[in-house]
Scaffold this motif. Structure first.
Motif, short mmCIF file in Angstrom:
data_model
loop_
_atom_site.label_atom_id
_atom_site.label_comp_id
_atom_site.label_asym_id
_atom_site.label_seq_id
_atom_site.Cartn_x
_atom_site.Cartn_y
_atom_site.Cartn_z
N ALA A 64 -2.15 -1.16 9.46
CA ALA A 64 -2.66 -1.59 8.23
C ALA A 64 -1.83 -2.87 7.86
O ALA A 64 -2.09 -3.43 6.91
CB ALA A 64 -2.74 -0.50 7.04
N ALA A 87 0.96 -1.18 0.20
CA ALA A 87 0.02 -0.04 0.06
C ALA A 87 1.08 1.07 -0.09
O ALA A 87 2.05 1.21 0.62
CB ALA A 87 -1.11 0.12 1.16
N LEU A 103 -6.95 2.68 4.89
CA LEU A 103 -6.29 1.37 4.69
C LEU A 103 -7.15 0.57 5.77
O LEU A 103 -7.40 0.87 6.65
CB LEU A 103 -4.83 1.70 5.12
CG LEU A 103 -3.90 2.39 4.39
CD1 LEU A 103 -2.42 2.85 4.92
CD2 LEU A 103 -3.70 1.89 2.95
N VAL A 156 3.70 -0.99 3.72
CA VAL A 156 3.30 0.19 3.67
C VAL A 156 4.24 1.18 3.19
O VAL A 156 5.40 1.34 3.87
CB VAL A 156 2.42 0.67 4.98
CG1 VAL A 156 1.91 2.24 4.85
CG2 VAL A 156 1.19 -0.33 5.10
#
Length: 289
Positions: free
Chosen positions: A110, A53, A80, A88
């Motif tokens: 996340a 992400a 998220l 991330v």
């Protein structure tokens, strides 16, 4: 819990970013520099990431570099899903965050256990020359200062953010860049094209006075010359690395638990505070302190 003081006018920041993306597109050479170093750091991690992400204010650029990633905006509440990602990347946006700890806490939530955070942001002495020139010019001509350049976190503070956010094995370091421009005005135009002009909430909303601008340009050119009649600008990237806690991660050793001296492993001589070579017995006694 009290909310942290507001640093950024998010409406102004969004407008600056949108303006930068119109026409020929934003000037993101510093994003490319950050991306190149970030990819190099990722290549040194002995792991494959399948659920990345990215948090950023420039989604098109970073999505092209990581086409399989979930890309979200750097809003106060990150979009998220908890525990959904093994990587991330917080990309070139943390310096505008009102609550940088909150951003990192949300990034940690996340991540799956033992997931990796890699954050890169402007920090340290970034734009120090411009900050100094504006401050001096305004002090002379207006008898006061207005916030013109976003405050940049120093390395110790940024490392502390990782610890406060609950990351294991936190590492923070700075990567400097020196960039020469034809004039200070060329630097300001490039900052505008990067979407990095003044979006501070406490900024002076009035148009910049011509005499203040002229004095700033003159001071900059005089005090911070580059090569061949150009001027120099400092940029520093802060790279923050941390892991979501996991029982399987290596743990730091307790102080005094080492069975071998680092000096022996490196083949060097250890000195005491008075710069006298230490004997084996003295070094052993020091290790027991």
């Amino acid at each position: 819990m009290d909310r942290p003081p507001r640093l950024t006018d998010r409406t102004a920041l969004a407008a600056h970013r949108a303006r930068a993306c119109r026409g020929g597109g934003p000037e993101l050479f510093l994003h490319r520099e950050a991306l190149s170093e970030l990819q190099e750091r990722l290549s040194e991690v002995n792991r494959s990431f399948t659920k990345p992400a990215i948090v950023t204010g420039f989604p098109a650029f970073w999505a092209e570099a990581f086409p399989d990633a979930t890309v979200v905006a750097d809003t106060d509440l990150l979009d998220l899903e908890p525990g959904a990602h093994d990587l991330v990347i917080h990309a070139m946006a943390l310096h505008w965050a009102d609550d940088p700890v909150g951003q990192l806490v949300q990034a940690r939530r996340a991540l799956v256990e033992d997931g990796l955070l890699l954050a890169v942001s402007f920090a340290g002495d970034t734009l120090r020359e411009l900050r100094i020139s504006f401050a001096e010019a305004e002090s002379r001509l207006r008898g006061g200062l207005s916030p013109r350049v976003a405050p940049m976190g120093d390395l110790r503070d940024l490392g502390g953010l990782l610890q406060r956010a609950g990351f294991a094995l936190p590492v923070a370091d700075l990567s400097p860049r020196q960039v020469d421009y034809a004039t200070p005005l060329h630097l300001m135009r490039e900052l505008r094209a990067m979407g990095e002009t003044n979006a501070l909430d406490q900024r002076d909303r009035r148009p910049l006075r011509r005499d203040v601008l002229a004095a700033t340009l003159d001071l900059y050119a005089t005090e911070f010359p580059g090569d061949n009649g150009r001027v120099r600008a400092t940029f520093q990237f802060a790279f923050l690395t941390g892991w979501a806690p996991s029982e399987n991660q290596p743990q730091p050793m307790r102080p005094g638990s080492a069975s071998h001296r680092l000096a022996d492993a490196l083949g060097t001589v250890e000195f005491d505070r008075d710069m006298n070579p230490m004997t084996d017995s003295a070094a052993a006694d020091k290790g027991d302190d």
